[in-house]
Design an enzyme around this catalytic site. Structure first.
Site, PDB file in Angstrom:
ATOM      1  N   ASP A  14       0.808  -1.225   0.000  1.00  0.00           N
ATOM      2  CA  ASP A  14       0.000   0.000   0.000  1.00  0.00           C
ATOM      3  C   ASP A  14       0.839   1.272   0.000  1.00  0.00           C
ATOM      4  O   ASP A  14       0.430   2.310   0.531  1.00  0.00           O
ATOM      5  CB  ASP A  14      -0.961   0.020   1.208  1.00  0.00           C
ATOM      6  N   LYS A  17       1.834   2.183  -5.151  1.00  0.00           N
ATOM      7  CA  LYS A  17       2.364   1.645  -6.415  1.00  0.00           C
ATOM      8  C   LYS A  17       1.425   1.948  -7.585  1.00  0.00           C
ATOM      9  O   LYS A  17       1.864   2.359  -8.651  1.00  0.00           O
ATOM     10  CB  LYS A  17       2.554   0.123  -6.293  1.00  0.00           C
ATOM     11  N   GLY A  41      -4.518  -4.203  -3.714  1.00  0.00           N
ATOM     12  CA  GLY A  41      -5.500  -3.169  -4.033  1.00  0.00           C
ATOM     13  C   GLY A  41      -4.711  -1.941  -4.432  1.00  0.00           C
ATOM     14  O   GLY A  41      -4.060  -1.329  -3.596  1.00  0.00           O
ATOM     15  N   HIS A  42      -4.692  -1.631  -5.696  1.00  0.00           N
ATOM     16  CA  HIS A  42      -3.890  -0.509  -6.193  1.00  0.00           C
ATOM     17  C   HIS A  42      -4.822   0.629  -6.602  1.00  0.00           C
ATOM     18  O   HIS A  42      -5.623   0.477  -7.521  1.00  0.00           O
ATOM     19  CB  HIS A  42      -3.026  -0.964  -7.382  1.00  0.00           C
ATOM     20  N   GLN A 223       2.037  -5.990  -3.186  1.00  0.00           N
ATOM     21  CA  GLN A 223       2.497  -6.099  -1.789  1.00  0.00           C
ATOM     22  C   GLN A 223       3.786  -5.279  -1.616  1.00  0.00           C
ATOM     23  O   GLN A 223       3.960  -4.309  -2.316  1.00  0.00           O
ATOM     24  CB  GLN A 223       2.698  -7.573  -1.386  1.00  0.00           C
TER      25      GLN A 223
END
Ligand code: GDP
Ligand code: IMO
Ligand code: MG
Length: 427
Positions: A14, A17, A41-42, A223
């Protein structure tokens, strides 16, 4: 022949990225995700819109960019379908922009049950998994039982699926875990039809040809380094190699074909899920970081644990990944703190350490802090690096001195536009 640049997280995930891949995408012809799956979750923000991507590379909004889901990724067809529907609703022509490796593994409904059963059996020592089936799917990959995207094209697909499901049923029995996958399974098979709309490729071959044609390729990690299966705070990690080496195995890129390594880090630290977090602030300051930084998980909505910047962890990550450029995110969140603390080493049972000890579970790990002066101005509207406060420049130089790596970008807000170039990233 060109090289593949890699962009990855240096902390516990988080870091931002997704935002940076989206910012850099116009400089690349291909964006390729190399590991992880729907545990990621991007988030991306532009033109007042916000999107969260889980399996799909963050170059998907850029016209003319090819996006690839590499062999190192694990795909849940159900999450994938939801992502595609959201993107198509927003008018993105996903089918023409996205290619999928035949060698990527599939997450089955029973993988998710196994994930939940395993976590439940661990009680208070649970990993804090996102429960997306990541661990069990990578276990089947290394155990040589997995189902891959390419299998969807074979006549033997249903047979293979049934075999793997049967194996899972036997395993779940050992946990004495109650479950019913009837609905989930129906949804899974329906969702496979969405997957079938896409072109499956041998992505290593596609990428080798692209390199030979001098195409610009960016590998997108998920990650972060401290969640890496080998080098993270094991066992509180994810089940893939999140580091630069993971881009080699997750895409079929030779180590000598890696170019720049962009290391993304937050100006402070966060972690979601269990496990050691040396600089964690379980107090008002930690809550302030959580509130100002809106630190709630993009995948699970869980509040993220927060703490000061951890230089030993950052240094370790720079070395393991061969980071060539640092990109500092969320600098705006630090505005308003009188003093900023930065951990520069750890004290572990009275011993001074510059890295996490092997035994992260017993003993007391205490961060040793240095103090730096904070700043008060709001950075979110700043358009040029020269506008940033002198104290932030000192903070940035402190990080550069400690890591020996230049900080090229300072991010001052979630939007694409809130990205300030400090040193030419492609120099
Ligand atoms: P990723 O998993 O590394 O792509 O990061 P996430 O998207 O899970 O989490 C990063 C969060 O911070 C998202 O909500 C982003 O919109 C937000 N974000 C990214 N960069 C900045 C920044 O510079 N400032 C602020 N305030 N938010 C940011
Ligand atoms: P992005 O790509 C933050 C964490 C989980 C848990 C551990 C194992 O958005 O940075 P898993 O579901 O992989 O078995 O969970 O890893 N985790 C993440 N934390 N960002 C992520 O991805 C994460 N993916 C997994 O919270 O502690
Ligand atoms: Mg995330």
């Amino acid at each position: 022949m060109s090289k593949v640049d890699v962009l990855l997280g240096l902390q516990w995930g988080d870091e931002g990225k997704g935002k940076i891949v989206d910012v850099l995408a116009p400089h690349y012809q291909i964006i390729a995700r190399f590991q992880g799956g729907p545990n990621a979750g991007h988030s991306l923000e532009f033109n007042g819109q916000k999107f969260v991507l889980h399996t799909i590379p963050s170059g998907i909004f850029r016209e003319g960019t090819v996006n690839i889901i590499g062999n190192g990724v694990v795909i849940d067809p159900v999450t994938f379908k939801k992502e595609i529907e959201n993107l198509e609703k927003a008018g993105v022509d996903v089918v023409s922009r996205l290619l999928i490796s035949r060698k990527a593994h599939l997450i089955l409904p029973t993988h998710k049950v196994l994930d939940a059963a395993s976590e439940a059996s661990k009680g208070t020592s649970k990993i804090g998994s996102t429960l997306k089936g990541i661990g069990p799917t990578y276990m089947d990959k290394t155990g040589r039982n997995g189902l891959r995207v390419g299998d969807v094209e074979l006549d033997t697909f249903t047979e293979k699926y049934d075999q793997l499901k049967h194996k899972h049923e036997q395993l779940i029995e050992l946990y004495h875990y109650e479950y019913d996958v009837t609905e989930a399974e129906q949804l899974w098979f329906e969702s496979l039809e969405t997957l079938r709309r896409f072109t499956f490729i041998d992505s290593e071959d596609y990428l080798h040809k692209a390199l030979a044609e001098d195409k610009k390729i960016l590998a997108e990690g998920a990650q972060g380094t401290m969640l890496d299966i080998d080098f993270g705070s094991y066992p509180f990690v994810t089940s893939s190699n999140t580091i630069t080496a993971g881009a080699c195995t997750g895409l079929g890129i030779a180590p000598n074909k890696i170019g720049e390594v962009f290391g993304i880090f937050k100006a402070y630290c966060t972690r979601v899920g269990s496990g050691p977090f040396p600089t964690e602030l379980e107090n008002e300051t930690g809550q302030a970081l959580r509130d100002i930084g809106r630190e709630y998980g993009a995948t699970t909505g869980r509040p993220r644990r927060t703490g000061w910047l951890d230089i030993p962890a950052l240094n370790y990550a720079c070395r393991i990944n061969g980071v060539t450029k640092l990109l500092m995110m969320k600098a705006d969140v630090l505005s308003g703190f009188e003093t900023l603390e930065v951990a520069t080493s750890y004290n572990y049972n009275g011993q001074n350490l510059d890295h996490l000890p092997y035994d992260v579970l017993s003993g007391r790990l205490l961060p040793v802090f240095e103090q730096l002066k904070g700043w008060h101005s709001d950075l979110t509207g700043m358009k040029d690096i020269s506008e940033l406060p002198a104290e932030l420049e000192t903070y940035t130089q402190f990080i550069e001195e400690k890591t020996g790596v230049p900080v090229s970008v300072i991010s001052v807000g979630p939007d694409r536009e809130q990205t300030l170039i400090r040193k030419n990233i492609f120099a």
